[in-house]
Scaffold this motif. Structure first.
Motif, PDB file in Angstrom:
ATOM      1  N   LEU A 163       0.829  -1.204   0.000  1.00 18.97           N
ATOM      2  CA  LEU A 163       0.000   0.000   0.000  1.00 18.97           C
ATOM      3  C   LEU A 163       0.867   1.259   0.000  1.00 18.97           C
ATOM      4  CD1 LEU A 163      -2.739  -1.097   2.548  1.00 18.97           C
ATOM      5  CD2 LEU A 163      -3.027  -0.780   0.084  1.00 18.97           C
ATOM      6  N   VAL A 164       1.902   1.272   0.829  1.00 15.73           N
ATOM      7  CA  VAL A 164       2.778   2.444   0.876  1.00 15.73           C
ATOM      8  C   VAL A 164       3.475   2.635  -0.469  1.00 15.73           C
ATOM      9  CG1 VAL A 164       4.865   3.411   1.914  1.00 15.73           C
ATOM     10  CG2 VAL A 164       3.106   2.406   3.371  1.00 15.73           C
ATOM     11  N   ALA A 165       3.926   1.534  -1.081  1.00 21.54           N
ATOM     12  CA  ALA A 165       4.559   1.631  -2.401  1.00 21.54           C
ATOM     13  C   ALA A 165       3.590   2.209  -3.428  1.00 21.54           C
ATOM     14  CB  ALA A 165       5.038   0.252  -2.852  1.00 21.54           C
ATOM     15  N   MET A 166       2.329   1.785  -3.368  1.00 21.74           N
ATOM     16  CA  MET A 166       1.314   2.310  -4.277  1.00 21.74           C
ATOM     17  C   MET A 166       1.072   3.791  -4.030  1.00 21.74           C
ATOM     18  SD  MET A 166      -1.273  -0.953  -4.016  1.00 21.74           S
ATOM     19  CE  MET A 166      -2.686  -0.075  -4.693  1.00 21.74           C
ATOM     20  N   TYR A 167       1.036   4.205  -2.759  1.00 18.40           N
ATOM     21  CA  TYR A 167       0.823   5.617  -2.432  1.00 18.40           C
ATOM     22  C   TYR A 167       1.909   6.483  -3.069  1.00 18.40           C
ATOM     23  CZ  TYR A 167      -2.230   3.806   1.311  1.00 18.40           C
ATOM     24  OH  TYR A 167      -3.202   3.162   2.030  1.00 18.40           O
ATOM     25  N   PHE A 168       3.172   6.034  -2.916  1.00 15.37           N
ATOM     26  CA  PHE A 168       4.275   6.802  -3.488  1.00 15.37           C
ATOM     27  C   PHE A 168       4.173   6.854  -5.009  1.00 15.37           C
ATOM     28  CE2 PHE A 168       6.717   6.044   0.515  1.00 15.37           C
ATOM     29  CZ  PHE A 168       7.047   7.360   0.760  1.00 15.37           C
ATOM     30  N   ALA A 169       3.889   5.698  -5.619  1.00 14.79           N
ATOM     31  CA  ALA A 169       3.836   5.644  -7.083  1.00 14.79           C
ATOM     32  C   ALA A 169       2.753   6.574  -7.631  1.00 14.79           C
ATOM     33  CB  ALA A 169       3.587   4.207  -7.538  1.00 14.79           C
ATOM     34  N   MET A 170       1.583   6.561  -7.008  1.00 19.30           N
ATOM     35  CA  MET A 170       0.498   7.421  -7.482  1.00 19.30           C
ATOM     36  C   MET A 170       0.821   8.893  -7.278  1.00 19.30           C
ATOM     37  SD  MET A 170      -3.030   5.389  -6.536  1.00 19.30           S
ATOM     38  CE  MET A 170      -2.601   5.018  -4.853  1.00 19.30           C
ATOM     39  N   THR A 171       1.415   9.213  -6.117  1.00 17.01           N
ATOM     40  CA  THR A 171       1.752  10.610  -5.847  1.00 17.01           C
ATOM     41  C   THR A 171       2.793  11.112  -6.840  1.00 17.01           C
ATOM     42  OG1 THR A 171       1.330  10.248  -3.497  1.00 17.01           O
ATOM     43  CG2 THR A 171       2.528  12.237  -4.096  1.00 17.01           C
ATOM     44  N   GLU A 172       3.856  10.319  -7.060  1.00 16.36           N
ATOM     45  CA  GLU A 172       4.902  10.724  -7.997  1.00 16.36           C
ATOM     46  C   GLU A 172       4.343  10.882  -9.404  1.00 16.36           C
ATOM     47  OE1 GLU A 172       8.107   7.942  -7.699  1.00 16.36           O
ATOM     48  OE2 GLU A 172       8.321   8.263  -5.539  1.00 16.36           O
ATOM     49  N   THR A 173       3.429   9.998  -9.792  1.00 15.91           N
ATOM     50  CA  THR A 173       2.838  10.088 -11.127  1.00 15.91           C
ATOM     51  C   THR A 173       2.044  11.376 -11.288  1.00 15.91           C
ATOM     52  OG1 THR A 173       2.707   7.680 -11.342  1.00 15.91           O
ATOM     53  CG2 THR A 173       1.267   8.990 -12.762  1.00 15.91           C
ATOM     54  N   LEU A 174       1.219  11.707 -10.303  1.00 16.66           N
ATOM     55  CA  LEU A 174       0.408  12.919 -10.399  1.00 16.66           C
ATOM     56  C   LEU A 174       1.266  14.176 -10.320  1.00 16.66           C
ATOM     57  CD1 LEU A 174      -2.760  12.055  -8.280  1.00 16.66           C
ATOM     58  CD2 LEU A 174      -2.592  12.294 -10.753  1.00 16.66           C
ATOM     59  N   VAL A 175       2.310  14.138  -9.506  1.00 17.91           N
ATOM     60  CA  VAL A 175       3.199  15.298  -9.390  1.00 17.91           C
ATOM     61  C   VAL A 175       3.864  15.604 -10.733  1.00 17.91           C
ATOM     62  CG1 VAL A 175       5.417  16.026  -8.438  1.00 17.91           C
ATOM     63  CG2 VAL A 175       3.649  15.174  -6.918  1.00 17.91           C
ATOM     64  N   ASN A 176       4.246  14.549 -11.461  1.00 18.22           N
ATOM     65  CA  ASN A 176       4.989  14.718 -12.718  1.00 18.22           C
ATOM     66  C   ASN A 176       4.097  14.697 -13.960  1.00 18.22           C
ATOM     67  OD1 ASN A 176       7.683  14.772 -11.612  1.00 18.22           O
ATOM     68  ND2 ASN A 176       7.438  12.611 -11.150  1.00 18.22           N
ATOM     69  N   LEU A 177       2.799  14.565 -13.786  1.00 16.41           N
ATOM     70  CA  LEU A 177       1.907  14.400 -14.931  1.00 16.41           C
ATOM     71  C   LEU A 177       1.794  15.691 -15.741  1.00 16.41           C
ATOM     72  CD1 LEU A 177       0.036  12.297 -16.234  1.00 16.41           C
ATOM     73  CD2 LEU A 177      -1.823  13.202 -14.836  1.00 16.41           C
ATOM     74  N   SER A 178       1.865  15.555 -17.071  1.00 16.03           N
ATOM     75  CA  SER A 178       1.640  16.689 -17.964  1.00 16.03           C
ATOM     76  C   SER A 178       0.169  16.698 -18.359  1.00 16.03           C
ATOM     77  CB  SER A 178       2.522  16.569 -19.215  1.00 16.03           C
ATOM     78  OG  SER A 178       3.886  16.633 -18.879  1.00 16.03           O
ATOM     79  N   TRP A 179      -0.515  17.751 -17.982  1.00 16.80           N
ATOM     80  CA  TRP A 179      -1.951  17.829 -18.218  1.00 16.80           C
ATOM     81  C   TRP A 179      -2.245  18.568 -19.523  1.00 16.80           C
ATOM     82  CZ3 TRP A 179      -5.376  15.504 -14.899  1.00 16.80           C
ATOM     83  CH2 TRP A 179      -4.872  15.116 -13.658  1.00 16.80           C
ATOM     84  N   PRO A 180      -3.239  18.116 -20.270  1.00 13.30           N
ATOM     85  CA  PRO A 180      -3.693  18.914 -21.414  1.00 13.30           C
ATOM     86  C   PRO A 180      -4.437  20.146 -20.896  1.00 13.30           C
ATOM     87  CG  PRO A 180      -5.094  16.974 -21.139  1.00 13.30           C
ATOM     88  CD  PRO A 180      -3.968  16.834 -20.149  1.00 13.30           C
ATOM     89  N   GLY A 181      -3.963  21.311 -21.256  1.00 10.45           N
ATOM     90  CA  GLY A 181      -4.592  22.520 -20.735  1.00 10.45           C
ATOM     91  C   GLY A 181      -4.150  22.819 -19.318  1.00 10.45           C
ATOM     92  N   GLU A 182      -4.947  23.593 -18.619  1.00 12.67           N
ATOM     93  CA  GLU A 182      -4.637  23.998 -17.251  1.00 12.67           C
ATOM     94  C   GLU A 182      -4.725  22.802 -16.301  1.00 12.67           C
ATOM     95  OE1 GLU A 182      -3.429  26.983 -14.601  1.00 12.67           O
ATOM     96  OE2 GLU A 182      -3.724  27.065 -16.782  1.00 12.67           O
TER      97      GLU A 182
END
Length: 216
Positions: A163-182
């Motif tokens: 669970l902790v590994a998943m928490y980190f992976a999801m957080t890192e993904t969202l932090v680095n995600l390039s969003w279309p638009g704002e």
């Protein structure tokens, strides 16, 4: 009585060694995060730090050693900052505590935008700094979260590692995600992570507890 002479114009006083080291490490983090190990040069780092190339060489020897020192310095800073923020607040319940820790990770990345690129570059170069950081923080989070899960009657056991590994992976993904638009509001992303992870585990425990049992 002789009047002391004022110091005339000329070269500025030399900074203390520790101040020079701090300037070089800060500059190195920026340059390595942007250009990578191969693309970065001592000249770029010296210019960013406001020092001479010779000063950088005298302080750190060569680019390889400077890179290792910059990564180690960042790893320790990240651990101290995130672990300190995440290990306190004994009065917070599970969801409030989890939300605060997601917010802490987002805040650290916002305060240090070079952190994730530099740690990822270290991994590519064969230095598992990011892996070590996750493992060290996981120990802090697992101990703190286990006490809070118990209030819900959940004993995750080894499932907490996953669970902790998943928490980190999801957080890192969202932090680095390039969003279309704002991009979405950061608070909305933190709420999404909190509800998805904590709410999801509680639903698993209540509706399909065998899933957690198989990992435990």
């Amino acid at each position: 009585m002789a009047i002391p002479r004022k110091r005339g114009p000329g070269r500025p006083r030399k900074l203390p060694v520790e101040d020079q080291r701090a300037l070089v490490l800060a500059a190195a983090r920026q340059v390595f995060a942007t250009a990578g190990v191969q693309g970065a040069t001592i000249e770029q780092i010296a210019r960013q730090a406001g020092l001479s190339r010779q000063a950088v060489y005298e302080l750190f020897g060569d680019k390889t050693h400077l890179f290792e020192q910059a990564v180690a310095d960042l790893e320790e800073q990240a651990y101290r900052t995130i672990a300190e923020r995440g290990s306190g607040d004994a009065d917070l319940d599970l969801k409030s505590w989890a939300r605060k820790n997601y917010a802490n990770l987002f805040a650290f990345v916002a305060e240090h935008p070079e952190a994730m690129p530099l740690l990822q570059e270290a991994e590519r170069a064969g230095n598992p700094a990011l892996t070590r950081l996750r493992a060290r923080l996981a120990e802090v989070y697992q101990e703190a979260s286990a006490r809070r899960w118990a209030a819900y009657g959940v004993e995750p056991g080894r499932a907490d590692v996953a669970l902790v590994a998943m928490y980190f992976a999801m957080t890192e993904t969202l932090v680095n995600l390039s969003w279309p638009g704002e991009p979405p509001d950061r608070e909305a992303l933190i709420d999404l992570l909190t509800e998805f992870t904590i709410g999801g585990v509680l639903r698993l425990h209540g509706q399909t507890p065998e899933v957690i049992d198989r990992v435990r």
